[in-house]
Design an enzyme around this catalytic site. Structure first.
Site, PDB file in Angstrom:
ATOM      1  N   ARG A   1       0.858  -1.185   0.000  1.00  7.64           N
ATOM      2  CA  ARG A   1       0.000   0.000   0.000  1.00  7.64           C
ATOM      3  C   ARG A   1       0.899   1.241   0.000  1.00  7.64           C
ATOM      4  NH1 ARG A   1      -3.303  -2.592   4.939  1.00  7.64           N
ATOM      5  NH2 ARG A   1      -4.589  -3.989   3.712  1.00  7.64           N
TER       6      ARG A   1
ATOM      7  N   ARG B   1     -10.038   4.044   5.360  1.00  7.02           N
ATOM      8  CA  ARG B   1      -8.604   3.763   5.175  1.00  7.02           C
ATOM      9  C   ARG B   1      -8.209   3.849   3.701  1.00  7.02           C
ATOM     10  NH1 ARG B   1      -6.091  -1.795   7.477  1.00  7.02           N
ATOM     11  NH2 ARG B   1      -6.845  -2.599   5.483  1.00  7.02           N
TER      12      ARG B   1
ATOM     13  N   ARG C   1     -13.173  -8.921   2.831  1.00  9.83           N
ATOM     14  CA  ARG C   1     -12.676  -8.729   4.199  1.00  9.83           C
ATOM     15  C   ARG C   1     -13.832  -8.667   5.209  1.00  9.83           C
ATOM     16  NH1 ARG C   1      -6.968  -6.416   4.529  1.00  9.83           N
ATOM     17  NH2 ARG C   1      -6.089  -7.129   2.571  1.00  9.83           N
TER      18      ARG C   1
HETATM   19  N1  LIG Z   1     -10.051   3.282  17.860  1.00  8.84           N
HETATM   20  C1  LIG Z   1     -10.107   3.752  16.615  1.00  8.84           C
HETATM   21  N2  LIG Z   1     -10.972   4.718  16.297  1.00  8.84           N
HETATM   22  C2  LIG Z   1     -11.054   5.202  15.037  1.00  8.84           C
HETATM   23  N3  LIG Z   1     -10.310   4.759  13.997  1.00  8.84           N
HETATM   24  C3  LIG Z   1      -9.424   3.766  14.261  1.00  8.84           C
HETATM   25  C4  LIG Z   1      -9.275   3.229  15.576  1.00  8.84           C
HETATM   26  N4  LIG Z   1      -8.321   2.271  15.526  1.00  8.84           N
HETATM   27  C5  LIG Z   1      -7.890   2.224  14.237  1.00  8.84           C
HETATM   28  N5  LIG Z   1      -8.533   3.122  13.488  1.00  8.84           N
HETATM   29  C6  LIG Z   1      -8.395   3.364  12.042  1.00  8.84           C
HETATM   30  O1  LIG Z   1      -9.037   2.261  11.400  1.00  8.84           O
HETATM   31  C7  LIG Z   1      -8.318   1.881  10.226  1.00  8.84           C
HETATM   32  C8  LIG Z   1      -7.956   0.389  10.337  1.00  8.84           C
HETATM   33  O2  LIG Z   1      -6.952   0.248  11.347  1.00  8.84           O
HETATM   34  P1  LIG Z   1      -5.698  -0.710  11.101  1.00  8.84           P
HETATM   35  O3  LIG Z   1      -5.128  -0.499   9.741  1.00  8.84           O
HETATM   36  O4  LIG Z   1      -4.798  -0.528  12.266  1.00  8.84           O
HETATM   37  O5  LIG Z   1      -6.454  -2.120  11.166  1.00  8.84           O
HETATM   38  P2  LIG Z   1      -5.851  -3.577  11.089  1.00  8.84           P
HETATM   39  O6  LIG Z   1      -6.613  -4.395  12.046  1.00  8.84           O
HETATM   40  O7  LIG Z   1      -4.374  -3.555  11.240  1.00  8.84           O
HETATM   41  O8  LIG Z   1      -6.249  -3.973   9.599  1.00  8.84           O
HETATM   42  P3  LIG Z   1      -5.561  -5.064   8.614  1.00  8.84           P
HETATM   43  O9  LIG Z   1      -5.755  -6.386   9.241  1.00  8.84           O
HETATM   44  O10 LIG Z   1      -6.325  -4.888   7.348  1.00  8.84           O
HETATM   45  O11 LIG Z   1      -4.109  -4.703   8.473  1.00  8.84           O
HETATM   46  C9  LIG Z   1      -7.111   2.786  10.130  1.00  8.84           C
HETATM   47  O12 LIG Z   1      -7.387   3.821   9.205  1.00  8.84           O
HETATM   48  C10 LIG Z   1      -6.952   3.353  11.551  1.00  8.84           C
HETATM   49  O13 LIG Z   1      -6.394   4.650  11.535  1.00  8.84           O
HETATM   50  N1  LIG Z   2      -1.839 -16.070   8.933  1.00  9.21           N
HETATM   51  C1  LIG Z   2      -1.228 -14.899   8.718  1.00  9.21           C
HETATM   52  N2  LIG Z   2      -1.961 -13.781   8.597  1.00  9.21           N
HETATM   53  C2  LIG Z   2      -1.307 -12.629   8.406  1.00  9.21           C
HETATM   54  C3  LIG Z   2       0.083 -12.546   8.338  1.00  9.21           C
HETATM   55  N3  LIG Z   2       0.443 -11.267   8.131  1.00  9.21           N
HETATM   56  C4  LIG Z   2      -0.702 -10.561   8.124  1.00  9.21           C
HETATM   57  N4  LIG Z   2      -1.756 -11.380   8.294  1.00  9.21           N
HETATM   58  C5  LIG Z   2      -3.188 -11.035   8.332  1.00  9.21           C
HETATM   59  O1  LIG Z   2      -3.654 -10.821   7.033  1.00  9.21           O
HETATM   60  C6  LIG Z   2      -4.791  -9.976   7.100  1.00  9.21           C
HETATM   61  C7  LIG Z   2      -4.700  -8.917   6.034  1.00  9.21           C
HETATM   62  O2  LIG Z   2      -3.595  -8.085   6.236  1.00  9.21           O
HETATM   63  P1  LIG Z   2      -3.406  -6.771   5.327  1.00  9.21           P
HETATM   64  O3  LIG Z   2      -2.089  -6.201   5.749  1.00  9.21           O
HETATM   65  O4  LIG Z   2      -3.455  -7.201   3.910  1.00  9.21           O
HETATM   66  O5  LIG Z   2      -4.565  -5.869   5.670  1.00  9.21           O
HETATM   67  C8  LIG Z   2      -4.821  -9.387   8.501  1.00  9.21           C
HETATM   68  O6  LIG Z   2      -5.843 -10.052   9.227  1.00  9.21           O
HETATM   69  C9  LIG Z   2      -3.472  -9.752   9.082  1.00  9.21           C
HETATM   70  O7  LIG Z   2      -3.549  -9.977  10.462  1.00  9.21           O
HETATM   71  C10 LIG Z   2       0.824 -13.759   8.467  1.00  9.21           C
HETATM   72  O8  LIG Z   2       2.060 -13.797   8.414  1.00  9.21           O
HETATM   73  N5  LIG Z   2       0.123 -14.882   8.658  1.00  9.21           N
END
Ligand SMILES: Nc1ncnc2c1ncn2[C@@H]1O[C@H](COP(=O)(O)OP(=O)(O)OP(=O)(O)O)[C@@H](O)[C@H]1O
Ligand SMILES: Nc1nc2c(ncn2[C@@H]2O[C@H](COP(=O)(O)O)[C@@H](O)[C@H]2O)c(=O)[nH]1
Length: 211
Positions: free
Chosen positions: A56, A149, A160
């Site tokens: 991204r 996002r 998703r």
């Molecule tokens: N408590 C919150 N309140 C409002 N917005 C939030 C909060 N926590 C996270 N966000 C926003 O929500 C979006 C998703 O958060 P984030 O990318 O950390 O999720 P993630 O669980 O890591 O997703 P992925 O598994 O797709 O990587 C981001 O734009 C983030 O800034």
């Molecule tokens: N089983 C695994 N899941 C993983 C790993 N690294 C990330 N993740 C999960 O994939 C989804 C999507 O991630 P995104 O970065 O494309 O938004 C998210 O639920 C991650 O937790 C891995 O090594 N193994």
């Protein structure tokens, strides 16, 4: 029972327990773990996964993920280089043994951000992490966060959200997670995350102070 006891004893001697963060895409796992690593950079280290998805904007190869082709990833899996791997929303993801070892070699608490399949697969290993589930307050808020996002196409977003619905049901399984955190107010969720990890944070700080 004895095998599990000795396995846990050995893990405790080998270093701090890793942490698995899981939960629906968009629940806020990366946001929370980045805050944690920023505040405790001498305590936590991120396990950099491999993925076949495209980076991204702003993501850095080797820092956010190792971005690889399907062929390269499959070759690594066939070689036994991965602790776990999964297909998620049309892409491959996996935790390499090296990713975890790199963090553990620095005596840091290794954090894995993985999906539900990863959780189930890690449970079959002797990694013995602390399992934390990060959940959104509601599906509507999850959808809004994912849309805001601006990282997903409509197709990817729908995939998703579908996975999120299924995984949120699975995550209710008793004993699957040590702690479940509802990420509504970010600071509150972060406080709960730190509280859940306080014992391990203290252990690492004490070891670092005495060395
Ligand atoms: N408590 C919150 N309140 C409002 N917005 C939030 C909060 N926590 C996270 N966000 C926003 O929500 C979006 C998703 O958060 P984030 O990318 O950390 O999720 P993630 O669980 O890591 O997703 P992925 O598994 O797709 O990587 C981001 O734009 C983030 O800034
Ligand atoms: N089983 C695994 N899941 C993983 C790993 N690294 C990330 N993740 C999960 O994939 C989804 C999507 O991630 P995104 O970065 O494309 O938004 C998210 O639920 C991650 O937790 C891995 O090594 N193994």
């Amino acid at each position: 029972m004895y095998m599990r006891f000795f396995s846990r004893l050995y893990s405790a001697m080998a270093g701090p327990r890793p942490v698995v963060l899981s939960g629906p895409s968009g629940a806020g796992k990366s946001t929370l773990l980045k805050k944690l690593i920023k505040e405790y950079d001498s305590v936590f280290g991120f396990s950099v996964s491999h993925t076949t998805r495209n980076p991204r904007p702003g993501e850095v190869n080797g820092k956010d993920y190792h971005y690889v082709t399907r062929e390269a990833m499959q070759m690594g899996i066939d070689n036994g280089d991965f602790i776990e791997n999964a297909e998620f929303s049309g892409n491959m993801y996996g935790t390499s043994k090296a990713a975890v070892q790199d963090v553990q070699a620095k005596n840091l608490i290794c954090i894995l951000d993985i999906d539900m399949q990863g959780v189930k697969n890690i449970k079959k290993t002797d990694l013995n992490p602390i399992y934390i589930s990060i959940q959104p307050p509601s599906m509507d808020i999850l959808e809004k966060r994912l849309r805001d996002r601006k990282t997903e196409s409509e197709e990817s977003l729908q995939k998703r959200l579908h996975i999120a619905r299924v995984d949120m049901e699975i995550s209710k399984e008793p004993g699957l997670f040590d702690t479940v955190i509802i990420n509504d107010d970010l600071e509150e969720a972060y406080g709960q995350l730190k509280q859940a990890l306080l014992v391990e944070i203290t252990k690492v700080k004490n070891v670092n102070m005495s060395s």
